[in-house]
Design an enzyme around this catalytic site. Structure first.
Site, mmCIF file in Angstrom:
data_model
loop_
_atom_site.group_PDB
_atom_site.id
_atom_site.type_symbol
_atom_site.label_atom_id
_atom_site.label_comp_id
_atom_site.label_asym_id
_atom_site.label_seq_id
_atom_site.Cartn_x
_atom_site.Cartn_y
_atom_site.Cartn_z
ATOM 1 N N ARG A 11 0.856 -1.184 0.000
ATOM 2 C CA ARG A 11 0.000 0.000 0.000
ATOM 3 C C ARG A 11 0.896 1.239 0.000
ATOM 4 N NH1 ARG A 11 -3.708 2.481 4.887
ATOM 5 N NH2 ARG A 11 -4.774 4.054 3.621
ATOM 6 N N HIS A 12 0.396 2.321 -0.551
ATOM 7 C CA HIS A 12 1.154 3.574 -0.590
ATOM 8 C C HIS A 12 1.466 4.087 0.816
ATOM 9 C CE1 HIS A 12 -2.401 5.848 0.682
ATOM 10 N NE2 HIS A 12 -3.101 5.081 -0.160
ATOM 11 N N GLU A 14 1.876 7.146 3.825
ATOM 12 C CA GLU A 14 0.902 8.101 4.362
ATOM 13 C C GLU A 14 0.738 9.272 3.401
ATOM 14 O OE1 GLU A 14 0.552 9.961 8.689
ATOM 15 O OE2 GLU A 14 1.842 11.175 7.393
ATOM 16 N N SER A 15 -0.517 9.581 3.094
ATOM 17 C CA SER A 15 -0.817 10.707 2.206
ATOM 18 C C SER A 15 -1.422 11.850 3.005
ATOM 19 C CB SER A 15 -1.799 10.273 1.114
ATOM 20 O OG SER A 15 -3.094 10.058 1.679
ATOM 21 N N LYS A 16 -1.507 12.999 2.367
ATOM 22 C CA LYS A 16 -2.123 14.154 3.050
ATOM 23 C C LYS A 16 -3.596 13.888 3.317
ATOM 24 C CE LYS A 16 1.116 17.757 1.704
ATOM 25 N NZ LYS A 16 1.306 19.106 1.109
ATOM 26 N N GLY A 17 -4.204 13.039 2.493
ATOM 27 C CA GLY A 17 -5.597 12.665 2.727
ATOM 28 C C GLY A 17 -5.746 11.768 3.942
ATOM 29 N N ASN A 18 -4.760 10.890 4.203
ATOM 30 C CA ASN A 18 -4.777 10.068 5.414
ATOM 31 C C ASN A 18 -4.643 10.938 6.652
ATOM 32 O OD1 ASN A 18 -2.748 7.646 3.677
ATOM 33 N ND2 ASN A 18 -4.947 7.590 3.979
ATOM 34 N N ARG A 76 0.106 9.439 -5.111
ATOM 35 C CA ARG A 76 0.679 8.862 -3.898
ATOM 36 C C ARG A 76 1.308 7.488 -4.137
ATOM 37 N NH1 ARG A 76 -4.843 9.502 -3.263
ATOM 38 N NH2 ARG A 76 -6.157 7.671 -2.804
ATOM 39 N N GLU A 104 -7.236 3.421 -6.773
ATOM 40 C CA GLU A 104 -8.076 3.513 -5.574
ATOM 41 C C GLU A 104 -9.555 3.386 -5.934
ATOM 42 O OE1 GLU A 104 -8.858 3.059 -2.626
ATOM 43 O OE2 GLU A 104 -7.857 4.676 -1.515
#
Length: 295
Positions: A11-12, A14-18, A76, A104
């Site tokens: 899985r990618h 940590e994103s800003k969306g997470n 991401r 996604e």
């Protein structure tokens, strides 16, 4: 046909969306970038993948393994792949392919934070697999496109498109994707039911799950991962038993013969190889003896 030694799902990072769900209100999902922590997680994931390949290689020399990458087109995941790639020498990488079918789950376009919270609460009541987001997808929709990707993947393997020559190179596939797409990939591959899917836990950011080829030609999560890890991911005792069976199973065998799988679909099946004297003229359904189950 030479099968890949490992299929590694990642899985990618940590994103800003997470980190902040409001990011989706102003930035399209596919453009959400990684955080600094996410970039670091991806670099560490690359180092871990390299160690897995090197330490578990059965090769006599260090020069006959290669890696092929598939990646979701989202920012991401592409950024995660860039960081993972820093751990690999160029000569080790056969190729990379951007694959839209492992993207996604589509939640709609710009997402209003409060509205999405309410929708996700409804999803928990309805069921995660069949619930379709307004203007978006359900997990069942993702299952369909991931299934199509798997068909293409098998064609690539069958046609030896992942090998540069006829050498004895050990091929490792690394698929950089998203939590739901990766879980659906495992569901499709191992023939898990919708009920079993509903109990699965999501991948953590940059978590790596390794499907490794056993001596009989079957892939299993239980070669590299412990029973405790499988339990943590939400696999039931029956699913874990199946993974252990696959470690030494011969490719083409069907573990669905086992009573634990049949009993989830039928009630009161006979466990006898002989026909019942009371069967009608249409014939009896004969169920194979339990001892034929390969555990």
């Amino acid at each position: 046909m030479k099968l890949p030694k490992r299929i590694i799902l990642v899985r990618h990072g940590e994103s800003k969306g997470n980190l902040d769900g409001s990011a989706y209100t102003t930035t399209p999902d596919y453009k959400i970038p990684l955080t600094k922590l996410g970039q670091n997680q991806a670099r560490i994931a690359g180092q871990n993948i390299l160690k897995i390949i090197q330490s578990q290689s059965e090769s006599e020399t260090e020069n006959n393994w290669k890696v092929y990458f598939y990646v979701s087109p989202y920012e991401r995941t592409r950024s995660t792949l860039r960081e993972i790639g820093k751990s690999f020498n160029k000569k080790r990488i056969i190729g990379v392919r951007e694959e839209c079918r492992i993207r996604e789950q589509d939640f709609g376009n710009f997402q209003v934070e409060e509205r999405m919270k309410a929708i996700k609460q409804t999803r928990e009541k309805f069921g995660r697999f069949f619930f379709r987001f307004p203007d978006g997808e359900s997990a069942a929709d993702v299952f369909d496109r991931v299934s199509s990707f798997l068909e293409s993947l098998w064609r690539d393997i069958h046609m030896n498109r992942l090998q540069q020559d006829e050498s004895e190179e050990e091929i490792n596939l690394v698929i950089v994707s998203h939590g739901l797409a990766a879980r659906v990939f495992l569901m499709k591959w191992f023939k898990w039911t919708v009920e079993q899917f509903e109990h699965l836990n999501n991948f953590r950011n940059c978590e790596v799950r390794v499907m490794q080829l056993g001596p009989g030609g079957e892939y299993s999560l239980a070669v590299h991962h412990s029973e405790e890890e499988l339990e943590e991911w939400g696999l039931s005792p029956e699913m874990i038993s199946d993974q252990k069976w696959r470690v030494t199973a011969t490719r083409g065998d069907w573990n669905e013969k086992c009573s634990w799988y049949l009993d989830s679909f039928f009630d009161h099946l006979q466990h006898s190889c002989s026909e019942d004297d009371n069967d009608n003229d249409n014939g009896a359904v004969e169920v194979e003896a339990e001892e034929e189950c390969k555990q």
